[in-house]
Every structure is written in C-alpha cells, then in structure tokens.
Design an enzyme around this catalytic site. Structure first.
Site, PDB file in Angstrom:
ATOM      1  CG  ASP A   1      -2.017   0.979   1.206  1.00 56.26           C
ATOM      2  OD1 ASP A   1      -1.736   2.167   0.944  1.00 56.26           O
ATOM      3  OD2 ASP A   1      -3.165   0.588   1.443  1.00 56.26           O
ATOM      4  CB  ILE A   2       1.408   4.102  -2.300  1.00 58.33           C
ATOM      5  CG1 ILE A   2      -0.012   4.550  -2.633  1.00 58.33           C
ATOM      6  CG2 ILE A   2       1.994   3.216  -3.377  1.00 58.33           C
ATOM      7  CD1 ILE A   2      -0.091   5.498  -3.812  1.00 58.33           C
TER       8      ILE A   2
ATOM      9  CG  HIS B   1      -8.674  -3.218  -2.049  1.00 59.14           C
ATOM     10  ND1 HIS B   1      -9.783  -2.670  -2.655  1.00 59.14           N
ATOM     11  CD2 HIS B   1      -8.363  -2.376  -1.040  1.00 59.14           C
ATOM     12  CE1 HIS B   1     -10.125  -1.547  -2.047  1.00 59.14           C
ATOM     13  NE2 HIS B   1      -9.276  -1.349  -1.042  1.00 59.14           N
TER      14      HIS B   1
ATOM     15  CG  HIS C   1      -6.667  -3.011   3.425  1.00 63.64           C
ATOM     16  ND1 HIS C   1      -5.914  -1.911   3.076  1.00 63.64           N
ATOM     17  CD2 HIS C   1      -7.920  -2.790   2.970  1.00 63.64           C
ATOM     18  CE1 HIS C   1      -6.688  -1.052   2.426  1.00 63.64           C
ATOM     19  NE2 HIS C   1      -7.913  -1.559   2.354  1.00 63.64           N
TER      20      HIS C   1
END
Length: 130
Positions: free
Chosen positions: A29-30, A93, A95
């Site tokens: 994750d950015i 998505h 996490h």
C-alpha cells in the site's frame, strides 16, 4: 473504465510488487497504516468481494494467506490482520496489516515510508513467501 488497480495489474502504473500468481497480485500500500501493509487483489476487475465467484474468492483468500505468512516472517507481529473495506477503490482488495495491538488497524493513521524502503520491503516479503 479501468480502476487504478487494473492499471497496476496491466503495468500502466508502477507499484511495489510483493508476489503474484496468474489470477492474483499482492503489492505494498502506498499509504500504509503499518510497515508491511500489503494489498491483495484479484487481477479480474470486480468491485465487491462477495460478487466474486466461489472459486475466485477461495483463490484470493488462499493467496492472501500465503502472503500473510511471508509478511509475518519479515515484519514481526503478533498476527497479520485482514480487512476488506472496499469503498475507496472499486476493485476487490484485501488489506494485510502486521498487528501487535487492535489500535494498529486504524485506517486514519498513515506512515511515511520512502520508495527505497518500500522496494526493499516488497523484495523481502516476496522472498519469504513459500
């Protein structure tokens, strides 16, 4: 219209790839909430996790499990938390977040991590996946 994640899958947008298979991709994750915060996605563009067919859902969960095991080896933690929120990007998505206490799973807090550190972290996690 392709989502940002579909563009990442297609290689149109760079990412810090951790691991991938024919149907799934894991990348850092950015905007992480913890060091090692990984996103696992199906390469197929589907908005809502429960709209995945059973086979794809199972494949994504098993993929996330493999990634979580590698993540735990690289980022020491009590557990790797899994969260599916799905309102910020219309592409399924999962996490994966290294967790030592419940408050570590706070999506309001974000870390600043350099691109160089993210690249090295992605390499280490990928190398730790069985």
């Amino acid at each position: 219209m392709a989502t940002i994640f579909s563009k990442i899958v297609a290689g149109e947008i760079p990412c810090h790839r951790v691991f991938e298979t024919e149907h799934c991709l894991a990348f850092l994750d950015i905007n992480p909430i913890a060091r090692g915060h990984v996103l696992c996605i199906p390469k197929q563009e589907v908005d809502y996790i429960f709209d995945l067919d059973d086979e794809s859902l199972c494949e994504l969960q098993l993929f996330a499990k493999r990634v979580a095991r590698g993540l735990k080896k690289v980022c020491p933690c009590i557990k790797v938390a899994q969260a599916v929120i799905g309102v910020d990007v219309p592409h399924v998505h999962i996490h994966l977040v290294p967790l030592n206490k419940p408050s570590d799973l706070n999506f309001s807090n974000h870390l600043e991590i350099s691109s160089e550190e993210l690249s090295e972290l992605a390499r280490q996690i990928g190398a730790a996946i069985d």
